[in-house]
Design a protein around this motif. Structure first.
Motif, mmCIF file in Angstrom:
data_model
loop_
_atom_site.group_PDB
_atom_site.id
_atom_site.type_symbol
_atom_site.label_atom_id
_atom_site.label_comp_id
_atom_site.label_asym_id
_atom_site.label_seq_id
_atom_site.Cartn_x
_atom_site.Cartn_y
_atom_site.Cartn_z
ATOM 1 N N PRO A 177 85.846 73.397 99.168
ATOM 2 C CA PRO A 177 85.399 72.028 99.438
ATOM 3 C C PRO A 177 83.997 72.019 100.041
ATOM 4 O O PRO A 177 83.643 72.864 100.855
ATOM 5 C CB PRO A 177 86.433 71.505 100.437
ATOM 6 N N GLY A 178 83.219 71.053 99.601
ATOM 7 C CA GLY A 178 81.875 70.911 100.136
ATOM 8 C C GLY A 178 80.810 71.702 99.407
ATOM 9 O O GLY A 178 79.629 71.574 99.717
ATOM 10 N N TRP A 179 81.211 72.540 98.447
ATOM 11 C CA TRP A 179 80.209 73.293 97.696
ATOM 12 C C TRP A 179 79.403 72.315 96.840
ATOM 13 O O TRP A 179 79.986 71.543 96.076
ATOM 14 C CB TRP A 179 80.893 74.356 96.829
ATOM 15 N N PRO A 180 78.072 72.297 96.933
ATOM 16 C CA PRO A 180 77.299 71.216 96.310
ATOM 17 C C PRO A 180 77.187 71.304 94.793
ATOM 18 O O PRO A 180 76.886 70.301 94.142
ATOM 19 C CB PRO A 180 75.919 71.347 96.965
ATOM 20 N N TRP A 181 77.394 72.486 94.221
ATOM 21 C CA TRP A 181 77.238 72.616 92.768
ATOM 22 C C TRP A 181 78.592 72.409 92.079
ATOM 23 O O TRP A 181 79.612 72.927 92.529
ATOM 24 C CB TRP A 181 76.700 73.999 92.415
ATOM 25 N N THR A 182 78.583 71.651 90.990
ATOM 26 C CA THR A 182 79.790 71.479 90.183
ATOM 27 C C THR A 182 79.430 71.701 88.718
ATOM 28 O O THR A 182 78.305 71.428 88.296
ATOM 29 C CB THR A 182 80.392 70.072 90.333
ATOM 30 N N PRO A 183 80.374 72.203 87.924
ATOM 31 C CA PRO A 183 80.082 72.400 86.501
ATOM 32 C C PRO A 183 79.943 71.067 85.779
ATOM 33 O O PRO A 183 80.350 70.007 86.285
ATOM 34 C CB PRO A 183 81.302 73.182 86.001
ATOM 35 N N ALA A 184 79.352 71.123 84.576
ATOM 36 C CA ALA A 184 79.254 69.921 83.751
ATOM 37 C C ALA A 184 80.658 69.384 83.454
ATOM 38 O O ALA A 184 81.623 70.154 83.383
ATOM 39 C CB ALA A 184 78.525 70.236 82.456
ATOM 40 N N ARG A 185 80.762 68.074 83.259
ATOM 41 C CA ARG A 185 82.082 67.451 83.120
ATOM 42 C C ARG A 185 82.879 68.052 81.972
ATOM 43 O O ARG A 185 84.077 68.312 82.102
ATOM 44 C CB ARG A 185 81.910 65.940 82.915
ATOM 45 N N ASP A 186 82.233 68.317 80.842
ATOM 46 C CA ASP A 186 82.966 68.851 79.695
ATOM 47 C C ASP A 186 83.286 70.339 79.838
ATOM 48 O O ASP A 186 84.017 70.895 79.009
ATOM 49 C CB ASP A 186 82.181 68.620 78.404
ATOM 50 N N LYS A 187 82.747 70.972 80.879
ATOM 51 C CA LYS A 187 82.993 72.411 81.106
ATOM 52 C C LYS A 187 83.841 72.652 82.349
ATOM 53 O O LYS A 187 84.076 73.807 82.720
ATOM 54 C CB LYS A 187 81.660 73.148 81.220
ATOM 55 N N ALA A 188 84.307 71.584 82.983
ATOM 56 C CA ALA A 188 85.112 71.729 84.188
ATOM 57 C C ALA A 188 86.430 72.424 83.855
ATOM 58 O O ALA A 188 87.039 72.163 82.812
ATOM 59 C CB ALA A 188 85.382 70.359 84.809
ATOM 60 N N GLY A 189 86.844 73.313 84.734
ATOM 61 C CA GLY A 189 88.089 74.035 84.515
ATOM 62 C C GLY A 189 87.924 75.341 83.777
ATOM 63 O O GLY A 189 88.873 76.120 83.662
ATOM 64 N N ASP A 190 86.720 75.610 83.269
ATOM 65 C CA ASP A 190 86.432 76.876 82.592
ATOM 66 C C ASP A 190 85.648 77.789 83.533
ATOM 67 O O ASP A 190 84.874 77.324 84.369
ATOM 68 C CB ASP A 190 85.593 76.658 81.336
ATOM 69 N N LEU A 191 85.837 79.081 83.357
ATOM 70 C CA LEU A 191 85.014 80.068 84.046
ATOM 71 C C LEU A 191 84.585 81.115 83.037
ATOM 72 O O LEU A 191 85.409 81.624 82.272
ATOM 73 C CB LEU A 191 85.783 80.751 85.180
ATOM 74 N N LEU A 192 83.297 81.438 83.031
ATOM 75 C CA LEU A 192 82.786 82.514 82.201
ATOM 76 C C LEU A 192 82.714 83.791 83.036
ATOM 77 O O LEU A 192 82.253 83.760 84.175
ATOM 78 C CB LEU A 192 81.387 82.182 81.672
ATOM 79 N N LEU A 193 83.181 84.891 82.467
ATOM 80 C CA LEU A 193 82.997 86.207 83.064
ATOM 81 C C LEU A 193 81.922 86.924 82.275
ATOM 82 O O LEU A 193 82.086 87.163 81.070
ATOM 83 C CB LEU A 193 84.301 87.004 83.051
ATOM 84 N N VAL A 194 80.807 87.252 82.932
ATOM 85 C CA VAL A 194 79.647 87.828 82.263
ATOM 86 C C VAL A 194 79.275 89.142 82.943
ATOM 87 O O VAL A 194 79.913 89.575 83.900
ATOM 88 C CB VAL A 194 78.463 86.839 82.290
ATOM 89 N N GLU A 195 78.221 89.772 82.430
ATOM 90 C CA GLU A 195 77.892 91.120 82.889
ATOM 91 C C GLU A 195 77.050 91.153 84.158
ATOM 92 O O GLU A 195 77.387 91.843 85.114
ATOM 93 C CB GLU A 195 77.177 91.882 81.769
ATOM 94 N N GLY A 196 75.928 90.427 84.180
ATOM 95 C CA GLY A 196 74.975 90.588 85.270
ATOM 96 C C GLY A 196 74.609 89.298 85.970
ATOM 97 O O GLY A 196 74.920 88.198 85.494
ATOM 98 N N PRO A 197 73.908 89.388 87.113
ATOM 99 C CA PRO A 197 73.553 88.207 87.898
ATOM 100 C C PRO A 197 72.749 87.169 87.138
ATOM 101 O O PRO A 197 73.011 85.973 87.271
ATOM 102 C CB PRO A 197 72.746 88.794 89.061
ATOM 103 N N THR A 198 71.755 87.605 86.342
ATOM 104 C CA THR A 198 70.934 86.606 85.655
ATOM 105 C C THR A 198 71.742 85.858 84.598
ATOM 106 O O THR A 198 71.467 84.690 84.315
ATOM 107 C CB THR A 198 69.696 87.264 85.020
#
Length: 309
Positions: A177-198
């Motif tokens: 709670p309180g985290w200021p960033w939220t995903p785009a509405r059509d992408k909410a509920g998804d998480l991408l697992l990627v390789e590196g920080p960038t």
């Protein structure tokens, strides 16, 4: 001393190496304290460190809008030795050693940092958004370089490697709670697992919640508990299970390397599904169908196309 075993058939004596002594994991609070001390000392010695980090991300097109500050800090090469000397002379030196932020003196070398080059330090945060682990990206790196592009905080003293951008997972799972960033509405509920920080930052610019594994997204099988990706994700399975979908995104490398990346990603998906997560492999071309063939990862997409509707 190591035990000795005689091979009677050949009359050869082999020394069986002793089992390594297990190292206790460093508590997250201790890792956070060590990272905070290093970063605060860096900013005292180089006041522009955080501003130069923000400028680097913005210039690369991978600074997510409304993401809190403190993602990256620039460590100039000529500051590595003075910073190490100041840290080694302080009362916190032992804590920094255990956290892998200082390398002990050996082979005639003084106490030093894991980083020696001009690097951008990316701060990996825990589920409560405290920085607990640092990854350095060498700014002067080029193909064929003897050393790798990324240099991780050391873990031999008990420090634990944390995924980068982890708060994105907990924000997507509605557990931060309180985290200021939220995903785009059509992408909410998804998480991408990627390789590196960038890649994770590029995903954030494009509206996706993403976490970087600091290694290729892969697993050995559904019962894997040893490979880096599985060790980093295991503690966060409850949050991952609450998501609509976990999408494992391998880099879009050409030829054999790219095909291998998709196979390895599918094994991680199998591991996640066995752990109760809704997961799938999402090659870059499926995730963003109209991308340029020059884009090999989400950082490339973010830099070349900017924010996508």
């Amino acid at each position: 001393p190591p035990k000795r075993r005689v091979m009677e058939s050949k009359g050869v004596i082999h020394a069986t190496p002793p089992m390594p002594v297990p190292v206790a994991s460093l508590a997250p609070d201790d890792q956070a304290a060590a990272v905070a001390f290093l970063l605060s000392t860096l900013c005292q010695m180089h006041p522009a460190a955080r501003a130069e980090g923000d400028a680097y991300l913005a210039g690369s097109g991978i600074l997510p809008p409304s993401w809190p500050p403190g993602i990256a800090y620039r460590l100039p090469a000529d500051l590595c030795r003075p910073l190490a000397e100041r840290l080694a002379a302080g009362l916190e030196a032992e804590m920094l050693m255990k956290a892998g932020l200082l390398k002990p003196a050996d082979d005639g070398k003084p106490v030093r940092l894991p980083w020696w080059d001009d690097v951008m330090l990316f701060a990996c945060r825990d589920p409560e958004a405290w920085p607990v682990y640092l990854v350095g990206r060498r700014l002067a790196w080029s193909n064929g370089d003897r050393w790798g592009k990324y240099i991780n905080q050391l873990t031999a003293g008990g420090a634990v490697r944390w995924p980068f951008h982890l708060p994105a997972l907990y924000a997507a799972a509605r557990r931060l709670p309180g985290w200021p960033w939220t995903p785009a509405r059509d992408k909410a509920g998804d998480l991408l697992l990627v390789e590196g920080p960038t890649d994770a930052l590029g995903a954030g610019v494009l509206g996706w919640a993403a976490a970087a594994l600091l290694t290729r997204p892969q697993a050995r099988g559904i019962e894997d508990r040893q490979s880096g990706a599985c060790r980093m994700l295991e503690a966060h399975l409850p949050a991952l299970r609450s998501l609509r979908r976990v999408r494992v995104v391998p880099d879009a490398d050409p030829g054999k390397k790219g095909a291998e990346g998709e196979v390895l990603a599918s094994r991680l998906v199998a591991w996640l599904r066995a752990a109760g997560c809704r997961a799938e492999v999402s090659p870059l071309a499926d995730l963003i169908p109209d991308i340029s063939p020059d884009c090999k990862d989400l950082a490339d997409v973010s830099k070349m196309k900017g924010f996508l509707p």
